[in-house]
Design a protein around this motif. Structure first.
Motif, PDB file in Angstrom:
ATOM      1  N   ILE A  17       0.858  -1.192   0.000  1.00  0.00           N
ATOM      2  CA  ILE A  17       0.000   0.000   0.000  1.00  0.00           C
ATOM      3  C   ILE A  17       0.893   1.239   0.000  1.00  0.00           C
ATOM      4  CG2 ILE A  17      -1.592   1.357   1.423  1.00  0.00           C
ATOM      5  CD1 ILE A  17      -3.050  -1.151   1.994  1.00  0.00           C
ATOM      6  N   MET A  18       0.747   2.024  -1.040  1.00  0.00           N
ATOM      7  CA  MET A  18       1.621   3.200  -1.245  1.00  0.00           C
ATOM      8  C   MET A  18       0.903   4.147  -2.196  1.00  0.00           C
ATOM      9  SD  MET A  18       5.365   1.552  -1.992  1.00  0.00           S
ATOM     10  CE  MET A  18       4.730   0.252  -3.021  1.00  0.00           C
ATOM     11  N   PRO A  19       1.414   5.354  -2.335  1.00  0.00           N
ATOM     12  CA  PRO A  19       0.844   6.224  -3.356  1.00  0.00           C
ATOM     13  C   PRO A  19       1.075   5.630  -4.745  1.00  0.00           C
ATOM     14  CG  PRO A  19       2.190   7.460  -1.805  1.00  0.00           C
ATOM     15  CD  PRO A  19       2.440   6.016  -1.530  1.00  0.00           C
ATOM     16  N   GLY A  20       0.060   5.716  -5.593  1.00  0.00           N
ATOM     17  CA  GLY A  20       0.169   5.161  -6.946  1.00  0.00           C
ATOM     18  C   GLY A  20      -0.990   5.633  -7.801  1.00  0.00           C
ATOM     19  N   SER A  21      -1.256   4.879  -8.857  1.00  0.00           N
ATOM     20  CA  SER A  21      -2.344   5.247  -9.765  1.00  0.00           C
ATOM     21  C   SER A  21      -3.438   4.194  -9.693  1.00  0.00           C
ATOM     22  CB  SER A  21      -1.806   5.310 -11.191  1.00  0.00           C
ATOM     23  OG  SER A  21      -2.880   5.288 -12.104  1.00  0.00           O
ATOM     24  N   LEU A  22      -4.681   4.635  -9.828  1.00  0.00           N
ATOM     25  CA  LEU A  22      -5.797   3.677  -9.911  1.00  0.00           C
ATOM     26  C   LEU A  22      -5.586   2.722 -11.082  1.00  0.00           C
ATOM     27  CD1 LEU A  22      -9.367   5.195  -9.442  1.00  0.00           C
ATOM     28  CD2 LEU A  22      -7.940   3.981  -7.808  1.00  0.00           C
ATOM     29  N   CYS A  23      -4.927   3.236 -12.131  1.00  0.00           N
ATOM     30  CA  CYS A  23      -4.694   2.402 -13.320  1.00  0.00           C
ATOM     31  C   CYS A  23      -3.763   1.227 -12.999  1.00  0.00           C
ATOM     32  CB  CYS A  23      -4.101   3.230 -14.458  1.00  0.00           C
ATOM     33  SG  CYS A  23      -5.168   4.568 -14.926  1.00  0.00           S
ATOM     34  N   TYR A  24      -2.902   1.408 -12.000  1.00  0.00           N
ATOM     35  CA  TYR A  24      -2.045   0.289 -11.579  1.00  0.00           C
ATOM     36  C   TYR A  24      -2.903  -0.807 -10.946  1.00  0.00           C
ATOM     37  CZ  TYR A  24       1.918   3.637 -11.845  1.00  0.00           C
ATOM     38  OH  TYR A  24       2.854   4.556 -12.240  1.00  0.00           O
ATOM     39  N   ASP A  25      -3.775  -0.382 -10.042  1.00  0.00           N
ATOM     40  CA  ASP A  25      -4.603  -1.375  -9.362  1.00  0.00           C
ATOM     41  C   ASP A  25      -5.524  -2.086 -10.348  1.00  0.00           C
ATOM     42  OD1 ASP A  25      -3.483  -0.956  -6.920  1.00  0.00           O
ATOM     43  OD2 ASP A  25      -5.257  -0.131  -5.943  1.00  0.00           O
ATOM     44  N   PHE A  26      -6.149  -1.308 -11.209  1.00  0.00           N
ATOM     45  CA  PHE A  26      -7.038  -1.913 -12.193  1.00  0.00           C
ATOM     46  C   PHE A  26      -6.239  -2.862 -13.100  1.00  0.00           C
ATOM     47  CE2 PHE A  26      -9.024  -2.080 -16.378  1.00  0.00           C
ATOM     48  CZ  PHE A  26     -10.315  -2.433 -16.042  1.00  0.00           C
ATOM     49  N   GLY A  27      -5.140  -2.348 -13.633  1.00  0.00           N
ATOM     50  CA  GLY A  27      -4.357  -3.108 -14.617  1.00  0.00           C
ATOM     51  C   GLY A  27      -3.785  -4.398 -14.051  1.00  0.00           C
ATOM     52  N   ASP A  28      -3.367  -4.374 -12.804  1.00  0.00           N
ATOM     53  CA  ASP A  28      -2.764  -5.575 -12.230  1.00  0.00           C
ATOM     54  C   ASP A  28      -3.805  -6.677 -12.040  1.00  0.00           C
ATOM     55  OD1 ASP A  28      -0.331  -6.772 -11.412  1.00  0.00           O
ATOM     56  OD2 ASP A  28      -0.985  -6.649  -9.333  1.00  0.00           O
ATOM     57  N   SER A  29      -5.025  -6.290 -11.710  1.00  0.00           N
ATOM     58  CA  SER A  29      -6.096  -7.292 -11.608  1.00  0.00           C
ATOM     59  C   SER A  29      -6.386  -7.917 -12.971  1.00  0.00           C
ATOM     60  CB  SER A  29      -7.386  -6.651 -11.109  1.00  0.00           C
ATOM     61  OG  SER A  29      -7.249  -6.213  -9.792  1.00  0.00           O
ATOM     62  N   ILE A  30      -6.397  -7.076 -13.988  1.00  0.00           N
ATOM     63  CA  ILE A  30      -6.681  -7.555 -15.346  1.00  0.00           C
ATOM     64  C   ILE A  30      -5.576  -8.517 -15.805  1.00  0.00           C
ATOM     65  CG2 ILE A  30      -6.894  -6.797 -17.777  1.00  0.00           C
ATOM     66  CD1 ILE A  30      -9.350  -6.194 -15.895  1.00  0.00           C
ATOM     67  N   ARG A  31      -4.345  -8.117 -15.568  1.00  0.00           N
ATOM     68  CA  ARG A  31      -3.179  -8.935 -15.924  1.00  0.00           C
ATOM     69  C   ARG A  31      -3.325 -10.362 -15.409  1.00  0.00           C
ATOM     70  NH1 ARG A  31       0.811 -11.103 -13.315  1.00  0.00           N
ATOM     71  NH2 ARG A  31       0.327 -10.403 -11.226  1.00  0.00           N
ATOM     72  N   PHE A  32      -3.735 -10.481 -14.173  1.00  0.00           N
ATOM     73  CA  PHE A  32      -3.778 -11.797 -13.530  1.00  0.00           C
ATOM     74  C   PHE A  32      -5.077 -12.539 -13.857  1.00  0.00           C
ATOM     75  CE2 PHE A  32      -4.233 -14.751  -9.956  1.00  0.00           C
ATOM     76  CZ  PHE A  32      -2.952 -15.250  -9.845  1.00  0.00           C
ATOM     77  N   GLY A  33      -6.192 -11.818 -13.767  1.00  0.00           N
ATOM     78  CA  GLY A  33      -7.496 -12.494 -13.850  1.00  0.00           C
ATOM     79  C   GLY A  33      -7.953 -12.818 -15.264  1.00  0.00           C
ATOM     80  N   CYS A  34      -7.510 -12.052 -16.256  1.00  0.00           N
ATOM     81  CA  CYS A  34      -7.980 -12.300 -17.626  1.00  0.00           C
ATOM     82  C   CYS A  34      -7.140 -13.356 -18.335  1.00  0.00           C
ATOM     83  CB  CYS A  34      -8.021 -11.006 -18.431  1.00  0.00           C
ATOM     84  SG  CYS A  34      -9.226  -9.858 -17.771  1.00  0.00           S
TER      85      CYS A  34
END
Ligand code: ADP
Ligand code: GN1
Ligand code: MG
Length: 364
Positions: free
Chosen positions: A244-261
């Protein structure tokens, strides 16, 4: 020393009532070493998660555990206010007998204990699309909770964690060194990563220029970092709070997509099976946008599809860097596993590039 005996000695330092019955390796995380431990106390067994913290990665365990304690305390308060069950909907740190958030053994190894969240499951791949939708609700709602959290209280535990420009520099340095003479096995993959250099600065630049808001993000939003109810499939808790750190929502969204899709395991050797699932992307997108609601800005929305490509190639690059450097970062169970992991990620990137317009259109 025998594992049970070793862990029993460690656990004696924690504030847990009852008699230790068993302790065994658990889960599929790549970073910490996780054990499921069972205590008997009266008539009912109590289960806990014990973790040996990866101290070669987390140099300051004080700072790491301070972040986790702050975030979990904050979340627990919110959960209580809305009438929820904080021991189930949030990680709960069990303190040591001397009131610390973790135990440091004489040899420097560090351990922490959480309440085991019962009647839940952490999936390694998506089996039912609805599960993926629920994981989006979990991560999106978690982001919303963190939006009210004072970011200045958090240590930046792993600086530049999703700074893809820096990740690329690290990759080039490992390649230049080629300490284990492995570059010859992955020329195609190296070229693939080099050809996409123009991707790597995009989000970093948007954040640096202030065009995209910096938010407190989870940064490791893969499906097995969320617990879903084992009967209803509904989201229960977001776990693995190390990043948990400062970052972008696009990181959180993208990492889920990377793994789950990816319909296969992250290290699938047969790439003909690794085909990006646009239907699952759509499912996750729907859940995520529903959960984050008004909080998402236009620039973040415009970059959700790109963030998915970026997080996937970044992860591929990290696996390949580790392969070139002798497999010291991600836990491996067999030779070549990091190379196989890198290959699945790059296959997913090339699939996404072909349907990028559709991915963007779905956001709109
Ligand atoms: P890592 O950082 O190595 O990925 P995690 O914290 O993600 O470690 O834990 C590894 C796995 O252990 C998770 O994917 C999940 O299956 C399980 N796990 C971790 N914490 C809990 C908990 N409190 N309750 C139930 N299962 C848990
Ligand atoms: C690691 O800790 P775990 O297994 O949930 C890694 C992530 C990678 C992921 C790839 C702290 O996640 O960044 O995306 O492996 N975590 C850290 O599966 O580096
Ligand atoms: Mg994890």
């Amino acid at each position: 020393m025998e594992l049970f005996k070793e862990l029993k000695e460690v656990l004696q330092n924690f504030d847990i009532d009852g008699t230790l019955i068993s302790a065994s390796p658990y889960g599929f995380g790549h970073i910490n070493t996780t054990y499921l431990v069972v205590y008997e106390n009266g008539d009912k067994p109590m289960r806990y998660i014990l973790q040996k913290i990866n101290t070669s990665l987390f140099k300051s365990v004080d700072e790491l555990m301070s972040n986790i304690a702050l975030v979990t305390d904050f979340n627990r308060e919110r959960i209580i206010k809305r009438g929820g069950n904080p021991d189930r909907e949030s990680l709960t740190v069990i303190k040591t007998k001397s009131g610390e958030n973790y135990y440091r053994r004489e040899d420097g190894e560090c351990f922490r204990v959480f309440i085991f969240i019962e009647n839940t499951v952490a999936y390694q791949t998506v089996t039912k699309p609805k599960d993926f939708y629920y994981s989006a609700i979990a991560f999106g709602s978690f982001s919303n909770l963190l939006a009210e959290f004072d970011a200045s209280k958090l240590y930046e535990i792993l600086p530049n964690f999703h700074n893809t420009k820096v990740r690329y520099q690290n990759f080039l340095a490992a390649l230049e060194k080629d300490e284990f003479d492995r570059a010859k096995d992955c020329q195609k993959e190296i070229e693939f990563i080099k050809a996409r250099e123009h991707y790597y600065s995009k989000i970093v630049d948007l954040l640096e220029s202030g065009k995209m808001p910096l938010k407190v993000t989870h940064n490791d939003t893969k499906l097995n970092n969320v617990l879903l109810d084992d009967k209803t499939g509904e989201p229960v808790a977001v776990i693995d709070l190390d990043t948990i750190m400062p970052g972008s929502l696009c990181y959180d969204f993208g990492d889920s997509i990377r793994f789950g899709c990816n319909p296969c395991d992250e290290d699938e050797k047969d790439l003909s099976k690794v085909n990006f699932r646009l239907d699952l992307y759509e499912m996750y997108l729907k859940g995520y946008l529903e959960a984050v609601g008004e909080r998402i800005t236009d620039i973040e929305k415009e970059n959700l599809a790109f963030g998915s490509i970026l997080m996937t190639i970044e992860c591929g690059m990290r696996f390949l860097t580790d392969y070139l450097s002798g497999d010291t970062y991600f836990r491996t169970h067999r030779p070549g596993q990091n190379l196989d992991r890198a290959r699945t990620q790059l296959k997913l990137v090339s699939d996404m590039e072909k349907i990028f317009n559709q991915m963007n259109a779905l956001v709109k």
